[in-house]
Motif scaffolding. Structure first.
Motif, mmCIF file in Angstrom:
data_model
loop_
_atom_site.group_PDB
_atom_site.id
_atom_site.type_symbol
_atom_site.label_atom_id
_atom_site.label_comp_id
_atom_site.label_asym_id
_atom_site.label_seq_id
_atom_site.Cartn_x
_atom_site.Cartn_y
_atom_site.Cartn_z
ATOM 1 N N ILE A 20 3.493 -1.718 0.666
ATOM 2 C CA ILE A 20 4.131 -0.408 0.810
ATOM 3 C C ILE A 20 4.189 0.305 -0.534
ATOM 4 C CG2 ILE A 20 6.297 0.748 1.397
ATOM 5 C CD1 ILE A 20 6.780 -1.529 3.427
ATOM 6 N N LYS A 21 4.528 -0.457 -1.580
ATOM 7 C CA LYS A 21 4.610 0.115 -2.928
ATOM 8 C C LYS A 21 3.241 0.650 -3.365
ATOM 9 C CE LYS A 21 6.879 -2.320 -5.920
ATOM 10 N NZ LYS A 21 7.184 -3.354 -6.964
ATOM 11 N N ALA A 22 2.176 -0.097 -3.035
ATOM 12 C CA ALA A 22 0.828 0.332 -3.415
ATOM 13 C C ALA A 22 0.445 1.632 -2.714
ATOM 14 C CB ALA A 22 -0.174 -0.768 -3.084
ATOM 15 N N LYS A 35 -7.401 0.009 -5.269
ATOM 16 C CA LYS A 35 -7.502 -1.352 -5.799
ATOM 17 C C LYS A 35 -6.197 -2.111 -5.599
ATOM 18 C CE LYS A 35 -8.420 -3.870 -10.093
ATOM 19 N NZ LYS A 35 -8.730 -3.733 -11.554
ATOM 20 N N GLU A 36 -5.068 -1.456 -5.858
ATOM 21 C CA GLU A 36 -3.758 -2.094 -5.721
ATOM 22 C C GLU A 36 -3.421 -2.387 -4.261
ATOM 23 O OE1 GLU A 36 -1.547 -3.112 -8.351
ATOM 24 O OE2 GLU A 36 -3.566 -2.912 -9.207
ATOM 25 N N ILE A 37 -3.827 -1.475 -3.371
ATOM 26 C CA ILE A 37 -3.606 -1.699 -1.939
ATOM 27 C C ILE A 37 -4.369 -2.932 -1.478
ATOM 28 C CG2 ILE A 37 -4.102 -0.811 0.384
ATOM 29 C CD1 ILE A 37 -3.494 2.007 -0.714
ATOM 30 N N GLN A 38 -5.619 -3.026 -1.891
ATOM 31 C CA GLN A 38 -6.441 -4.177 -1.504
ATOM 32 C C GLN A 38 -5.866 -5.479 -2.053
ATOM 33 O OE1 GLN A 38 -9.411 -4.249 0.577
ATOM 34 N NE2 GLN A 38 -8.282 -2.394 1.096
ATOM 35 N N LYS A 39 -5.420 -5.439 -3.301
ATOM 36 C CA LYS A 39 -4.823 -6.625 -3.921
ATOM 37 C C LYS A 39 -3.563 -7.043 -3.180
ATOM 38 C CE LYS A 39 -2.930 -6.275 -8.053
ATOM 39 N NZ LYS A 39 -2.846 -6.133 -9.536
ATOM 40 N N ALA A 40 -2.753 -6.064 -2.811
ATOM 41 C CA ALA A 40 -1.500 -6.364 -2.112
ATOM 42 C C ALA A 40 -1.762 -6.952 -0.732
ATOM 43 C CB ALA A 40 -0.654 -5.098 -1.999
ATOM 44 N N TYR A 41 -2.762 -6.429 -0.028
ATOM 45 C CA TYR A 41 -3.086 -6.965 1.302
ATOM 46 C C TYR A 41 -3.605 -8.400 1.205
ATOM 47 C CZ TYR A 41 -2.374 -3.012 4.456
ATOM 48 O OH TYR A 41 -1.800 -2.042 5.243
ATOM 49 N N LYS A 42 -4.359 -8.700 0.163
ATOM 50 C CA LYS A 42 -4.848 -10.074 -0.010
ATOM 51 C C LYS A 42 -3.691 -11.036 -0.282
ATOM 52 C CE LYS A 42 -9.625 -9.218 -1.452
ATOM 53 N NZ LYS A 42 -10.637 -9.366 -2.521
ATOM 54 N N LYS A 79 -4.462 -12.034 10.648
ATOM 55 C CA LYS A 79 -5.511 -11.187 11.221
ATOM 56 C C LYS A 79 -5.232 -9.707 10.964
ATOM 57 C CE LYS A 79 -8.551 -13.853 13.390
ATOM 58 N NZ LYS A 79 -10.012 -13.737 13.127
ATOM 59 N N LEU A 80 -3.950 -9.324 11.045
ATOM 60 C CA LEU A 80 -3.572 -7.933 10.814
ATOM 61 C C LEU A 80 -3.876 -7.527 9.375
ATOM 62 C CD1 LEU A 80 -2.218 -5.399 11.975
ATOM 63 C CD2 LEU A 80 -0.036 -6.314 11.196
ATOM 64 N N ASN A 81 -3.535 -8.388 8.435
ATOM 65 C CA ASN A 81 -3.801 -8.081 7.027
ATOM 66 C C ASN A 81 -5.299 -7.995 6.745
ATOM 67 O OD1 ASN A 81 -1.108 -7.912 6.066
ATOM 68 N ND2 ASN A 81 -0.962 -10.139 6.098
#
Length: 204
Positions: free
Chosen positions: A82-84, A100-107, A161-163
């Protein structure tokens, strides 16, 4: 934290607790029930602790503590997603950094869900060990533990799976989908093994 307080947090429309947190709660319940079966058995049989691995209790307790921490940590990890999303996107540079930060956070969120699955699978191994020594009373606790392990795994699979749906790294997605498939197959194999061991009461 009191159960009532946790449930009030869970029903709130924020990231503090959700499905991942509930999956962790189920894992904590499962581990605790295994420890209960251990205590019930050792109370009736003073020689039991000499028959089972000396590290059994400590190892299961570590998994229980991991789940205990994950009950609220899972929500905090998704809070990073959410922060990303709230990062500025007013320039091309900021857009790239935000993505980039969104992708990192989802991982990170995905790996949290994956870890919940993997620890739940480990609990099955401890169930098969202790099942050799328990009586019918303790076995009932083991059966409920299996139900909670199943709930934890299924809930954690949903979140994993959602992530993955929001991750754009194709190589990562392929690798992790293969890993999830292996874990799913192991889960079903353990369910079959538990039935062969006289566990997992058939509701039909």
């Amino acid at each position: 934290m009191e159960i009532k307080e946790y449930l009030e947090i869970l029903e709130t429309a924020d990231n503090r607790a959700g499905g991942g947190s509930v999956g962790a709660f189920s894992g904590a319940f499962a581990a605790t029930l295994i420890l209960k079966a251990y205590n019930m058995t050792s109370k009736k049989d003073s020689k039991f602790i000499n028959k089972i691995d000396n590290d059994f209790y400590e190892d299961v307790e570590k998994i229980r503590n991991y789940y205990d921490e994950s009950i609220m940590n899972d929500g905090r990890m998704f809070g990073e997603v959410i922060k990303a999303y709230k990062l500025p996107k007013d320039t091309d540079e900021n857009i790239k950094f935000r993505k980039k930060e969104i992708q990192k956070a989802y991982k990170i969120a995905y790996n949290s869900s994956l870890s919940l699955v993997e620890n739940a699978l480990v609990l099955f191994e401890y169930i098969f060990i202790i099942n050799q020594y328990v009586d019918d009373m303790a076995k009932s606790e083991i059966n409920v533990a299996i139900a909670q392990i199943s709930a934890s795994i299924r809930a954690s699979f949903v979140n994993a799976k959602l992530n993955l749906m929001y991750i754009s790294d194709e190589e990562f997605i392929k690798s992790e989908n293969d890993k999830l498939k292996e874990h799913k197959n192991k889960f079903y194999a353990y369910i079959d093994k538990s039935k062969e061991s006289g566990l997992s009461v058939n509701l039909e």
